[in-house]
Design a protein around this motif. Structure first.
Motif, short mmCIF file in Angstrom:
data_model
loop_
_atom_site.label_atom_id
_atom_site.label_comp_id
_atom_site.label_asym_id
_atom_site.label_seq_id
_atom_site.Cartn_x
_atom_site.Cartn_y
_atom_site.Cartn_z
N MET A 8 6.51 35.30 -20.41
CA MET A 8 6.70 34.22 -19.44
C MET A 8 5.69 33.09 -19.67
O MET A 8 6.00 31.93 -19.45
N PRO B 289 16.94 30.52 -16.53
CA PRO B 289 15.57 30.83 -16.94
C PRO B 289 15.54 31.47 -18.33
O PRO B 289 16.51 32.10 -18.75
N ILE C 253 4.53 32.18 -22.62
CA ILE C 253 4.94 31.42 -23.80
C ILE C 253 6.25 30.66 -23.55
O ILE C 253 6.40 29.50 -23.89
N PHE C 254 7.23 31.36 -22.97
CA PHE C 254 8.58 30.79 -22.90
C PHE C 254 8.97 30.33 -21.49
O PHE C 254 10.07 29.81 -21.31
N GLY C 255 8.08 30.53 -20.51
CA GLY C 255 8.42 30.26 -19.12
C GLY C 255 9.00 28.88 -18.86
O GLY C 255 9.78 28.69 -17.94
N HIS C 256 8.63 27.92 -19.69
CA HIS C 256 9.12 26.56 -19.44
C HIS C 256 10.36 26.22 -20.27
O HIS C 256 10.87 25.12 -20.23
N SER C 257 10.83 27.20 -21.03
CA SER C 257 12.05 26.97 -21.81
C SER C 257 13.25 27.52 -21.03
O SER C 257 13.09 28.27 -20.08
N ALA C 258 14.43 27.13 -21.48
CA ALA C 258 15.64 27.65 -20.85
C ALA C 258 16.26 28.68 -21.78
O ALA C 258 15.99 28.70 -22.98
N SER C 259 17.08 29.56 -21.21
CA SER C 259 17.79 30.55 -22.01
C SER C 259 18.73 29.84 -22.98
O SER C 259 19.33 28.84 -22.64
N ASP D 200 14.42 34.07 -19.57
CA ASP D 200 14.67 35.50 -19.73
C ASP D 200 16.10 35.90 -19.39
O ASP D 200 16.46 37.06 -19.54
#
Lengths: 445, 445
Positions: free
Chosen positions: A321, A137, A323-329, A139
């Motif tokens: 979350m 995830p 903004i970035f919730g759909h991105s991966a670490s 985060d």
């Protein structure tokens, strides 16, 4: 071909040296490499070592093999301006060799418990297996978030939950995330003098920066108020390069300022190295809603360890979350798992303690040395972090101070070198950064 | 406590399941965990497995151990709104289970040669040792740059030198670098319909975006000219979702447009999967001075593999080094070395070939199935990549198409779902993305 090989990883050293010679043109297209046996004998290594290095060079196309003839340097296309551009990293690394570098430096590499790290890596590989290919995830891995959360409570008294801890690929990466999170229309107030990278990273990400001066008690509050900034980036525990520690009263003022819809980024970059007295409470603990706490592992582990973290206020975490919730670490799970175990199994704090002991000795020796050799200088050491300042009122210009040091093989910078915009009152003060100094170096000074 | 454990990594599965139950509140503060022996028996695993899982939970503070009493759930501080925020990643992952997901998906995990990858990882660890702690230059490890450079020549006919290959932490990260490199005052023209992430990443990084429509032959050239954009982001080999392939004539027009001081970002995201015919020449090869070529490994290896790369024009490479030369790469050396060996030792191309065979079968079966079940539909498949489109003129609205598919357990999206700004002429067309489809799933449809 006389190479001086690193004892521990001979194959890799040999491979690197030959590759460099090919790229630099020292070894030319068509040149024949010595036979494996001959080179092994010459360098007193095994034939296997040479063979492994040659095979690596072959696989990467630096050399070609001709049956029953041996290995030859390949036609390596290093581009139109090869001489200038080959291995550009070497250029930035090229520096005069000093007996003592008090400007750059990180913890002596031999102090890092690499064998433990490697053991944990192997453990993670066999324990997690294909789980390592799972998407992480945005985060970060929960195990690492949780280990950092527990560490922050033990070491800094920060009470938060693992969720609000965000893992990122180092400080500069996190600065970028902060700009994206808070918005580019904000003005960031940054300490002056200070690390050049902080403002330049914010600007690179499109934010406006303004500078506030740092006095003995940290940032000048009036300047903060008059700056029209709505985000303030500070290191209240130990500012670089002034060494200023922000006292409780000033912290309260700043918190009150932030509570009017503003944010403080608390950059706690070297708080692990408070060498005397108790650690100072974080500003984050005073106002978790308005303070973004951040730190990295580049000072404590290795500069190559591109992992940092920040603790977000709950509201910002929600926005993060969104903004970035759909991105991966961007940090691989493998490194996150290894670091998580390094922290939760106690190795991290043991390592910090060893480093602290080391730095205590280095600092005492350095202060001793300065006091013995120079009279009339004023050492300002707040007992924190990995640097202190020395003011010599009658030393002439800052340029002269640096030149004198250089004559005896010592590299230093002055406070004025870290000014982002020119202001007066910061002359005649050398910044002694001893983070990379070893006991041996001190003996030879 | 009846857990269904992953066969291969039982300890890790068990640990994860218990942790999740603690975080979700299913296991409460003070609850006693079953004895190691009892749980081992219940789950038919060894006592060691349970013990390892318990120790991990203990180290991370999820449980506490009381001497001669056993293990108890600890008071885990999951923050003010625990129920809502614990493990937020689960929320975004929660999806209905479909028999066939033709929207998302990546190569079936069991096709990735993990044992080879793990072997290479162990090799890198023992070969490089402490070298792994060395700072990696901003543009990436030379060995990986060189391996990619050689691969690009073999697979895509791109002639460049390793220097110009920049390694970054995935596509979104590289979009950010491109904005920082070209400047925020540029307007980026982005394909419409297209991947939502492209424009959103550019915008997140502060750049202005404008949209140009994609027709059968790729982007509409007149729209590009009239857009006032100075950077154009396209996938000429195989556009997502339209499947358009840009023919030579249009490419030449676009190159001429770029040569007037503009740039083209050539996103070659699925070019490895050209399933019939020869691969198409890259636009980068036509004009290396004006085209930034980029690709990642998330489609070919695993979505968790956050490594991508771009090939910069020589001038931009110089500017890149000026801006980022003093920063370190955000991708760990360990992953870069492992991937370098994976590519240079031939595993990468063998893996791609296996995937291609797999996808050829899946594609043929899917086309067969669609032709059998639906009459009057028009399949548009350009022989490239991992998706094709199906137009059904008399199918009613796009919403109806998706609902009908959902009734038989199939998830699809339509072209119109990928429109970033509304334009007409894209209705009645389903996008069939088969990148995550397995042969088994097709048998059950």
């Amino acid at each position: 071909m006389l190479y001086d090989l690193n004892e521990k990883h001979k194959y890799y050293s040999l491979y690197k040296r030959i590759r460099q010679d090919v790229l630099s043109g020292k070894l030319k297209w068509g040149d024949k490499l010595p036979s494996k046996r001959a080179l092994a004998q010459e360098l007193s290594v095994s034939v296997i070592t040479v063979q492994t290095a040659y095979e690596q060079l072959l696989a990467e196309g630096y050399v070609i093999a001709k049956e029953r003839s041996g290995y030859f340097v390949a036609k390596v296309n290093v581009g139109p301006s090869a001489a200038e551009q080959a291995l550009p990293e070497k250029k930035t690394d090229s520096k005069r060799s000093y007996k003592l570098d008090l400007v750059k430096g990180s913890a002596p590499a031999n102090m890092f418990p690499f064998s433990v790290w490697a053991k944990l890596m192997r453990g993670v590989l066999s324990d997690c297996g294909e789980h390592l290919l799972e998407r992480v995830p945005c985060d970060g891995d929960y195990e690492l978030k949780s280990a950092i959360c527990a560490y922050l409570y033990r070491a800094r008294g920060i009470q938060t939950c693992p969720e609000y801890v965000i893992i990122g690929a180092g400080a500069e990466y996190l600065y970028g995330v902060i700009v994206q999170l808070l918005g580019r229309d904000n003005t960031f107030a940054v300490e002056n003098p200070g690390y050049e990278k902080i403002a330049s990273s914010y600007r690179l990400n499109g934010a406006k920066c303004t500078f506030v001066s740092v006095k003995n008690n940290g940032v000048d509050f009036n300047e903060v108020v008059n700056s029209n900034a709505n985000v303030l980036h500070i290191s209240p525990s130990h500012q670089f390069p002034t060494g200023a520690v922000t006292p409780a009263e000033s912290r309260a003022e700043l918190i009150a300022w932030a509570q009017a819809g503003r944010y403080i980024v608390e950059d706690d970059y070297d708080s692990e190295f408070r060498l005397s007295g108790k650690p100072l409470q974080c500003m984050q603990s005073l106002c978790p809603e308005r303070v973004i706490y951040m730190n990295t592992f580049s000072k404590t582990l290795a500069p190559s360890m591109r992992m940092g973290y920040m603790v977000l206020p709950p509201k910002l975490y929600k926005k993060y979350m969104q903004i970035f919730g759909h991105s991966a670490s961007v940090v691989p799970l493998f490194e996150q798992k290894t670091l998580a175990k390094f922290i939760s199994e106690g190795y991290f704090e043991r390592h910090i303690n060893r480093l602290k002991n080391h730095y205590k000795g280095v600092r005492a020796n350095l202060i001793n040395l300065i006091e013995k050799r120079f009279s009339g200088v004023q050492i300002r050491d707040t007992g924190s972090g990995l640097h202190f300042t020395v003011t010599a009122k009658n030393a002439g210009s800052d340029e002269q101070i640096k030149k004198q040091a250089e004559l005896v093989g010592v590299r230093i910078k002055c406070l004025s070198d870290y000014l982002q915009v020119p202001i007066s009152g910061y002359s005649n003060t050398a910044v002694i950064n001893y983070s990379g100094v070893t006991e041996e170096q001190l003996k030879n000074i």
